[in-house]
Motif scaffolding. Structure first.
Motif, PDB file in Angstrom:
ATOM      1  N   ASP A 172       0.736  -1.148   0.076  1.00 22.01           N
ATOM      2  CA  ASP A 172      -0.095  -0.071   0.002  1.00 22.01           C
ATOM      3  C   ASP A 172       0.733   1.278   0.133  1.00 22.01           C
ATOM      4  OD1 ASP A 172      -2.395  -1.696   0.284  1.00 22.01           O
ATOM      5  OD2 ASP A 172      -2.132  -1.795   2.420  1.00 22.01           O
ATOM      6  N   HIS A 173       1.984   1.246  -0.236  1.00 21.22           N
ATOM      7  CA  HIS A 173       2.925   2.386  -0.457  1.00 21.22           C
ATOM      8  C   HIS A 173       2.830   3.383   0.917  1.00 21.22           C
ATOM      9  CE1 HIS A 173       2.608   0.754  -4.507  1.00 21.22           C
ATOM     10  NE2 HIS A 173       1.458   1.174  -4.560  1.00 21.22           N
ATOM     11  N   ASP A 174       2.742   2.679   2.049  1.00 20.29           N
ATOM     12  CA  ASP A 174       2.604   3.573   3.261  1.00 20.29           C
ATOM     13  C   ASP A 174       3.878   3.923   3.932  1.00 20.29           C
ATOM     14  OD1 ASP A 174       1.872   4.064   5.704  1.00 20.29           O
ATOM     15  OD2 ASP A 174       1.287   2.202   6.570  1.00 20.29           O
ATOM     16  N   PRO A 175       4.123   5.111   4.001  1.00 23.49           N
ATOM     17  CA  PRO A 175       5.555   5.533   4.579  1.00 23.49           C
ATOM     18  C   PRO A 175       5.818   5.019   5.794  1.00 23.49           C
ATOM     19  CG  PRO A 175       4.253   7.339   3.529  1.00 23.49           C
ATOM     20  CD  PRO A 175       3.311   6.162   3.549  1.00 23.49           C
ATOM     21  N   ASP A 176       4.587   4.942   6.847  1.00 19.49           N
ATOM     22  CA  ASP A 176       4.996   4.264   8.059  1.00 19.49           C
ATOM     23  C   ASP A 176       5.463   2.996   7.908  1.00 19.49           C
ATOM     24  OD1 ASP A 176       4.250   6.451   9.880  1.00 19.49           O
ATOM     25  OD2 ASP A 176       2.298   6.060   9.390  1.00 19.49           O
ATOM     26  N   ALA A 177       4.939   2.160   7.190  1.00 18.28           N
ATOM     27  CA  ALA A 177       5.392   0.743   6.796  1.00 18.28           C
ATOM     28  C   ALA A 177       6.899   0.611   6.361  1.00 18.28           C
ATOM     29  CB  ALA A 177       4.324   0.050   6.059  1.00 18.28           C
ATOM     30  N   PHE A 178       7.108   1.668   5.420  1.00 23.97           N
ATOM     31  CA  PHE A 178       8.439   1.493   4.989  1.00 23.97           C
ATOM     32  C   PHE A 178       9.470   1.942   6.073  1.00 23.97           C
ATOM     33  CE2 PHE A 178       6.627   1.744   0.687  1.00 23.97           C
ATOM     34  CZ  PHE A 178       7.595   0.964  -0.195  1.00 23.97           C
ATOM     35  N   ALA A 179       9.071   2.894   6.966  1.00 21.90           N
ATOM     36  CA  ALA A 179       9.850   3.436   7.876  1.00 21.90           C
ATOM     37  C   ALA A 179      10.168   2.285   9.090  1.00 21.90           C
ATOM     38  CB  ALA A 179       9.382   4.544   8.916  1.00 21.90           C
ATOM     39  N   ALA A 180       9.143   1.296   9.296  1.00 25.07           N
ATOM     40  CA  ALA A 180       9.305   0.299  10.257  1.00 25.07           C
ATOM     41  C   ALA A 180      10.011  -0.642   9.480  1.00 25.07           C
ATOM     42  CB  ALA A 180       7.936  -0.236  10.636  1.00 25.07           C
ATOM     43  N   ALA A 181      10.069  -0.924   8.378  1.00 21.31           N
ATOM     44  CA  ALA A 181      10.917  -1.914   7.733  1.00 21.31           C
ATOM     45  C   ALA A 181      12.543  -1.401   7.772  1.00 21.31           C
ATOM     46  CB  ALA A 181      10.335  -2.220   6.281  1.00 21.31           C
ATOM     47  N   LEU A 182      12.388  -0.331   7.379  1.00 20.07           N
ATOM     48  CA  LEU A 182      13.945   0.302   7.514  1.00 20.07           C
ATOM     49  C   LEU A 182      14.573   0.042   8.885  1.00 20.07           C
ATOM     50  CD1 LEU A 182      13.255   3.442   5.205  1.00 20.07           C
ATOM     51  CD2 LEU A 182      14.793   1.354   4.472  1.00 20.07           C
ATOM     52  N   ARG A 183      13.866   0.388   9.824  1.00 21.40           N
ATOM     53  CA  ARG A 183      14.123   0.346  11.296  1.00 21.40           C
ATOM     54  C   ARG A 183      14.501  -0.891  11.605  1.00 21.40           C
ATOM     55  NH1 ARG A 183      10.121   2.773  13.124  1.00 21.40           N
ATOM     56  NH2 ARG A 183       8.877   1.146  14.006  1.00 21.40           N
ATOM     57  N   ALA A 184      13.839  -1.840  10.921  1.00 22.79           N
ATOM     58  CA  ALA A 184      13.995  -3.461  11.319  1.00 22.79           C
ATOM     59  C   ALA A 184      15.463  -3.794  11.107  1.00 22.79           C
ATOM     60  CB  ALA A 184      12.993  -4.327  10.983  1.00 22.79           C
ATOM     61  N   ILE A 185      15.844  -3.252   9.903  1.00 23.78           N
ATOM     62  CA  ILE A 185      17.190  -3.714   9.082  1.00 23.78           C
ATOM     63  C   ILE A 185      18.394  -2.829   9.949  1.00 23.78           C
ATOM     64  CG2 ILE A 185      18.419  -3.556   7.219  1.00 23.78           C
ATOM     65  CD1 ILE A 185      16.154  -4.024   5.539  1.00 23.78           C
ATOM     66  N   LEU A 186      17.708  -1.364  10.009  1.00 23.32           N
ATOM     67  CA  LEU A 186      19.191  -0.667  10.456  1.00 23.32           C
ATOM     68  C   LEU A 186      19.378  -0.900  12.157  1.00 23.32           C
ATOM     69  CD1 LEU A 186      18.087   2.782   8.942  1.00 23.32           C
ATOM     70  CD2 LEU A 186      19.862   1.205   8.394  1.00 23.32           C
ATOM     71  N   GLU A 187      18.388  -1.479  12.934  1.00 26.60           N
ATOM     72  CA  GLU A 187      18.558  -1.643  14.375  1.00 26.60           C
ATOM     73  C   GLU A 187      18.710  -2.970  14.714  1.00 26.60           C
ATOM     74  OE1 GLU A 187      15.263   0.245  16.296  1.00 26.60           O
ATOM     75  OE2 GLU A 187      15.924   2.025  15.962  1.00 26.60           O
ATOM     76  N   HIS A 188      18.887  -3.784  13.782  1.00 27.35           N
ATOM     77  CA  HIS A 188      18.911  -5.436  14.113  1.00 27.35           C
ATOM     78  C   HIS A 188      20.061  -5.739  13.235  1.00 27.35           C
ATOM     79  CE1 HIS A 188      14.885  -4.513  15.495  1.00 27.35           C
ATOM     80  NE2 HIS A 188      15.203  -5.369  16.401  1.00 27.35           N
ATOM     81  N   ALA A 189      21.213  -5.869  13.741  1.00 29.08           N
ATOM     82  CA  ALA A 189      22.388  -6.216  13.066  1.00 29.08           C
ATOM     83  C   ALA A 189      22.437  -7.699  12.293  1.00 29.08           C
ATOM     84  CB  ALA A 189      23.842  -5.959  13.517  1.00 29.08           C
ATOM     85  N   GLY A 190      22.206  -8.476  13.236  1.00 30.27           N
ATOM     86  CA  GLY A 190      21.884  -9.950  12.589  1.00 30.27           C
ATOM     87  C   GLY A 190      21.009 -10.283  11.568  1.00 30.27           C
ATOM     88  N   PHE A 191      19.782  -9.592  11.911  1.00 27.97           N
ATOM     89  CA  PHE A 191      18.836  -9.579  10.798  1.00 27.97           C
ATOM     90  C   PHE A 191      19.360  -8.870   9.482  1.00 27.97           C
ATOM     91  CE2 PHE A 191      14.755  -7.594   9.045  1.00 27.97           C
ATOM     92  CZ  PHE A 191      14.310  -8.974   8.402  1.00 27.97           C
ATOM     93  N   ALA A 192      20.114  -7.818   9.592  1.00 28.53           N
ATOM     94  CA  ALA A 192      20.289  -7.239   8.374  1.00 28.53           C
ATOM     95  C   ALA A 192      21.507  -8.046   7.487  1.00 28.53           C
ATOM     96  CB  ALA A 192      21.254  -5.832   8.921  1.00 28.53           C
ATOM     97  N   GLU A 193      22.450  -8.686   8.569  1.00 26.49           N
ATOM     98  CA  GLU A 193      23.590  -9.585   7.654  1.00 26.49           C
ATOM     99  C   GLU A 193      22.624 -10.839   7.292  1.00 26.49           C
ATOM    100  OE1 GLU A 193      26.914 -11.134   6.744  1.00 26.49           O
ATOM    101  OE2 GLU A 193      26.426  -9.049   7.288  1.00 26.49           O
ATOM    102  N   ARG A 194      21.767 -11.163   7.552  1.00 29.40           N
ATOM    103  CA  ARG A 194      21.166 -12.409   7.070  1.00 29.40           C
ATOM    104  C   ARG A 194      20.464 -11.885   5.799  1.00 29.40           C
ATOM    105  NH1 ARG A 194      16.274 -14.730   6.955  1.00 29.40           N
ATOM    106  NH2 ARG A 194      15.226 -13.237   8.394  1.00 29.40           N
ATOM    107  N   LEU A 195      19.848 -10.694   5.719  1.00 25.92           N
ATOM    108  CA  LEU A 195      19.306 -10.289   4.399  1.00 25.92           C
ATOM    109  C   LEU A 195      20.462  -9.834   3.437  1.00 25.92           C
ATOM    110  CD1 LEU A 195      16.392  -7.851   5.737  1.00 25.92           C
ATOM    111  CD2 LEU A 195      16.186 -10.411   4.834  1.00 25.92           C
ATOM    112  N   ARG A 196      21.537  -9.452   4.004  1.00 28.47           N
ATOM    113  CA  ARG A 196      22.462  -9.258   3.070  1.00 28.47           C
ATOM    114  C   ARG A 196      23.255 -10.358   2.268  1.00 28.47           C
ATOM    115  NH1 ARG A 196      28.026  -8.366   2.190  1.00 28.47           N
ATOM    116  NH2 ARG A 196      28.532  -9.563   4.023  1.00 28.47           N
ATOM    117  N   GLN A 197      23.396 -11.448   3.128  1.00 26.88           N
ATOM    118  CA  GLN A 197      23.791 -12.835   2.604  1.00 26.88           C
ATOM    119  C   GLN A 197      22.613 -13.343   1.794  1.00 26.88           C
ATOM    120  OE1 GLN A 197      26.736 -13.794   2.659  1.00 26.88           O
ATOM    121  NE2 GLN A 197      27.324 -12.444   4.199  1.00 26.88           N
TER     122      GLN A 197
END
Length: 228
Positions: A172-197
């Motif tokens: 739904d192109h929701d800015p709040d949802a985009f912000a939450a998704a970005l925050r989940a990656i930026l604030e959780h190093a382990g999750f970010a690394e798993r997505l990176r791989q």
């Protein structure tokens, strides 16, 4: 009303000699960037590309990030294009002014592929907030360069981004949802690394070798049926 079994998809490819993982520190040094949390937008500044959604989502992210997560910045690589490009750029700049983000949002002119690859490697995450998208080549390039993607769940993007494995898809192109998704990656190093791989692994299917092989298979199938 075409029969699904008669439809074949041959996606475009990414030049993996240019777009490949590399040192974030070295890429930032070449581009002159500081040690910040970089959210990257790449593409034409147009309404259907959702550039203003990226700015709005970034503004909301800045008000909700956990203290100590580091300073976040938004880099926009690309220029205004098409009949609505100028108005979309104006909307973006007004949002930046309204939220006091002039020192945190930086615009860059379009760049050649080798420099663009450094922008990907230097970043923490790519945002692709398109309102419509036929494929989503920048998402494939970013993943090949080793960064996760937060993208709209629209058009070809669900095909390019492996949800929860190489990136996150937003409805739904929701800015709040985009912000939450970005925050989940930026604030959780382990999750970010798993997505990176996961991004690096998933990007292997988007190569020009794979594209050429797929096209040859399609034509071989067509000509074989005609020989019967």
């Amino acid at each position: 009303a075409a029969s699904p079994e008669r439809l074949c998809v041959s996606p475009p490819g990414v030049d993996h000699k240019i777009f490949h993982p590399g040192s974030r520190a070295e890429a930032r040094a070449r581009l002159g960037f500081e040690d910040e949390r970089i959210i990257l937008y790449v593409g034409r500044i147009q309404a259907h590309k959702g550039t203003s959604i990226a700015v709005d989502a970034f503004a909301r992210l800045c008000t909700t990030m956990t203290e100590g997560a580091g300073r976040a910045v938004l880099h926009i690589v690309g220029g205004a294009s098409g009949p609505d490009g100028g108005s979309e750029a104006a909307v973006c700049r007004q949002l930046i002014e309204d939220h006091g983000l002039s020192s945190s949002v930086r615009f860059f002119d379009p760049v050649r592929h080798p420099v663009l690859a450094d922008h990907y490697r230097a970043s923490d995450v790519l945002i692709v907030p398109s309102r419509s998208e036929s494929f989503g080549l920048v998402a494939a390039e970013a993943q090949a360069s080793g960064i996760p993607v937060v993208a709209s769940n629209t058009g070809g993007l669900p095909y390019v981004v492996n949800a929860s494995e190489s990136g996150l898809l937003v409805n739904d192109h929701d800015p709040d949802a985009f912000a939450a998704a970005l925050r989940a990656i930026l604030e959780h190093a382990g999750f970010a690394e798993r997505l990176r791989q996961g991004a690096i692994h998933f990007s292997e299917r988007f190569s020009w070798d794979a594209t050429a092989t797929r096209m040859l298979e399609l034509y071989e199938g067509i000509t074989a049926s005609q020989r019967l």
